[in-house]
Scaffold this motif. Structure first.
Motif, PDB file in Angstrom:
ATOM      1  N   SER A  28     -10.677 -65.007 -55.353  1.00 23.78           N
ATOM      2  CA  SER A  28     -11.323 -66.217 -55.253  1.00 23.78           C
ATOM      3  C   SER A  28     -12.260 -66.492 -56.381  1.00 23.78           C
ATOM      4  CB  SER A  28     -12.018 -66.271 -53.908  1.00 23.78           C
ATOM      5  OG  SER A  28     -12.950 -65.220 -53.651  1.00 23.78           O
ATOM      6  N   GLY A  29     -12.592 -65.452 -56.989  1.00 26.26           N
ATOM      7  CA  GLY A  29     -13.256 -65.646 -58.288  1.00 26.26           C
ATOM      8  C   GLY A  29     -14.899 -66.101 -58.097  1.00 26.26           C
ATOM      9  N   LYS A  30     -15.508 -66.732 -58.965  1.00 27.60           N
ATOM     10  CA  LYS A  30     -16.942 -66.957 -58.936  1.00 27.60           C
ATOM     11  C   LYS A  30     -17.168 -67.992 -58.150  1.00 27.60           C
ATOM     12  CE  LYS A  30     -18.178 -65.511 -63.657  1.00 27.60           C
ATOM     13  NZ  LYS A  30     -18.992 -65.682 -64.965  1.00 27.60           N
ATOM     14  N   CYS A  31     -18.278 -68.325 -57.675  1.00 30.78           N
ATOM     15  CA  CYS A  31     -18.755 -69.299 -56.716  1.00 30.78           C
ATOM     16  C   CYS A  31     -18.394 -70.526 -57.199  1.00 30.78           C
ATOM     17  CB  CYS A  31     -20.498 -69.224 -56.616  1.00 30.78           C
ATOM     18  SG  CYS A  31     -21.018 -70.709 -55.716  1.00 30.78           S
ATOM     19  N   PRO A  32     -17.558 -71.372 -56.489  1.00 30.78           N
ATOM     20  CA  PRO A  32     -17.375 -72.565 -57.043  1.00 30.78           C
ATOM     21  C   PRO A  32     -18.131 -73.723 -56.700  1.00 30.78           C
ATOM     22  CG  PRO A  32     -16.186 -72.417 -54.829  1.00 30.78           C
ATOM     23  CD  PRO A  32     -16.914 -71.295 -55.172  1.00 30.78           C
ATOM     24  N   VAL A  33     -19.245 -73.691 -56.047  1.00 28.70           N
ATOM     25  CA  VAL A  33     -20.206 -74.555 -55.728  1.00 28.70           C
ATOM     26  C   VAL A  33     -21.559 -74.759 -56.461  1.00 28.70           C
ATOM     27  CG1 VAL A  33     -19.370 -74.861 -53.308  1.00 28.70           C
ATOM     28  CG2 VAL A  33     -21.315 -73.243 -53.986  1.00 28.70           C
ATOM     29  N   PHE A  34     -21.752 -73.818 -57.301  1.00 35.68           N
ATOM     30  CA  PHE A  34     -22.857 -73.951 -58.263  1.00 35.68           C
ATOM     31  C   PHE A  34     -22.497 -73.786 -59.796  1.00 35.68           C
ATOM     32  CE2 PHE A  34     -25.231 -72.991 -54.305  1.00 35.68           C
ATOM     33  CZ  PHE A  34     -26.089 -73.852 -54.615  1.00 35.68           C
ATOM     34  N   ASN A  35     -22.981 -74.140 -60.865  1.00 35.76           N
ATOM     35  CA  ASN A  35     -22.681 -74.027 -61.972  1.00 35.76           C
ATOM     36  C   ASN A  35     -23.845 -73.377 -62.930  1.00 35.76           C
ATOM     37  OD1 ASN A  35     -20.132 -75.312 -61.757  1.00 35.76           O
ATOM     38  ND2 ASN A  35     -20.980 -77.109 -62.040  1.00 35.76           N
ATOM     39  N   VAL A  36     -23.556 -72.458 -63.693  1.00 38.21           N
ATOM     40  CA  VAL A  36     -24.891 -72.050 -64.520  1.00 38.21           C
ATOM     41  C   VAL A  36     -25.484 -73.324 -65.385  1.00 38.21           C
ATOM     42  CG1 VAL A  36     -25.603 -70.836 -66.568  1.00 38.21           C
ATOM     43  CG2 VAL A  36     -24.058 -69.673 -64.705  1.00 38.21           C
ATOM     44  N   GLY A  37     -26.572 -73.621 -65.225  1.00 43.54           N
ATOM     45  CA  GLY A  37     -27.286 -74.757 -65.735  1.00 43.54           C
ATOM     46  C   GLY A  37     -27.774 -75.834 -64.866  1.00 43.54           C
ATOM     47  N   ASP A  38     -27.166 -75.620 -63.826  1.00 46.24           N
ATOM     48  CA  ASP A  38     -27.465 -76.551 -62.571  1.00 46.24           C
ATOM     49  C   ASP A  38     -29.051 -76.735 -62.554  1.00 46.24           C
ATOM     50  OD1 ASP A  38     -24.789 -77.523 -62.151  1.00 46.24           O
ATOM     51  OD2 ASP A  38     -24.695 -76.331 -60.118  1.00 46.24           O
ATOM     52  N   THR A  39     -29.607 -77.983 -62.112  1.00 46.48           N
ATOM     53  CA  THR A  39     -30.994 -77.969 -62.221  1.00 46.48           C
ATOM     54  C   THR A  39     -31.243 -78.887 -60.914  1.00 46.48           C
ATOM     55  OG1 THR A  39     -31.293 -77.532 -64.339  1.00 46.48           O
ATOM     56  CG2 THR A  39     -33.239 -78.439 -63.002  1.00 46.48           C
ATOM     57  N   PHE A  40     -32.255 -78.654 -60.106  1.00 46.63           N
ATOM     58  CA  PHE A  40     -32.409 -79.351 -58.781  1.00 46.63           C
ATOM     59  C   PHE A  40     -33.854 -79.631 -58.772  1.00 46.63           C
ATOM     60  CE2 PHE A  40     -28.791 -76.660 -58.079  1.00 46.63           C
ATOM     61  CZ  PHE A  40     -27.814 -77.438 -57.742  1.00 46.63           C
TER      62      PHE A  40
END
Length: 139
Positions: A28-40
């Protein structure tokens, strides 16, 4: 004084040997729902309360998606309008977000700056690493 909370995705890890041994989808690989650099950015005031909506609509900057992440039905980029945080991530970091929004010390004595915490989600085969920051706003 009002307080806000900024959450940034610092890194995503992958443990393929654990996925191969334990996961129903072994690649399944890395998490698909967050990306490096996402800022909230979370607000909690008379007009807006992002905490009680589990981060829905808090995404202010999207990072770069990984290639090859398997998307499951219903998986969407967390924090977009109408999409709350992944429940595993929310379970792991929401207490720090709440503390920051209340103006508290997130991790006194543990980090160099008690307004900052580094934490990760609960997914043991593909954890996401978050930086959580209290922002003090003079009104």
């Amino acid at each position: 004084m009002e307080h806000r909370c900024k959450v940034t995705v610092l890194d995503k890890k992958l443990y393929p040997e654990l996925q191969a041994e334990y996961c129903a989808v072994p690649d399944s690989g890395k998490c698909p729902v967050f990306n490096v650099g996402d800022t909230f950015l979370f607000y909690r005031n008379d007009e807006r309360d992002d905490y009680w909506h589990a981060g829905e609509g808090t995404l202010i900057k999207a990072g770069t998606p990984d290639e090859g992440c398997l998307q499951s039905p219903g998986t969407a980029h967390c924090g977009e309008k109408g999409v709350p945080f992944c429940t595993e991530a929310w379970d792991a970091i929401s207490r720090y977000i709440y503390t920051a929004l209340q103006g508290g010390s997130i991790m006194h004595g543990w980090t160099k700056d008690d307004r900052v915490m580094i934490a990760c989600c609960n997914d043991g085969t593909r954890p996401v690493i978050f930086k959580i920051e209290r922002i003090d706003v003079d009104e």
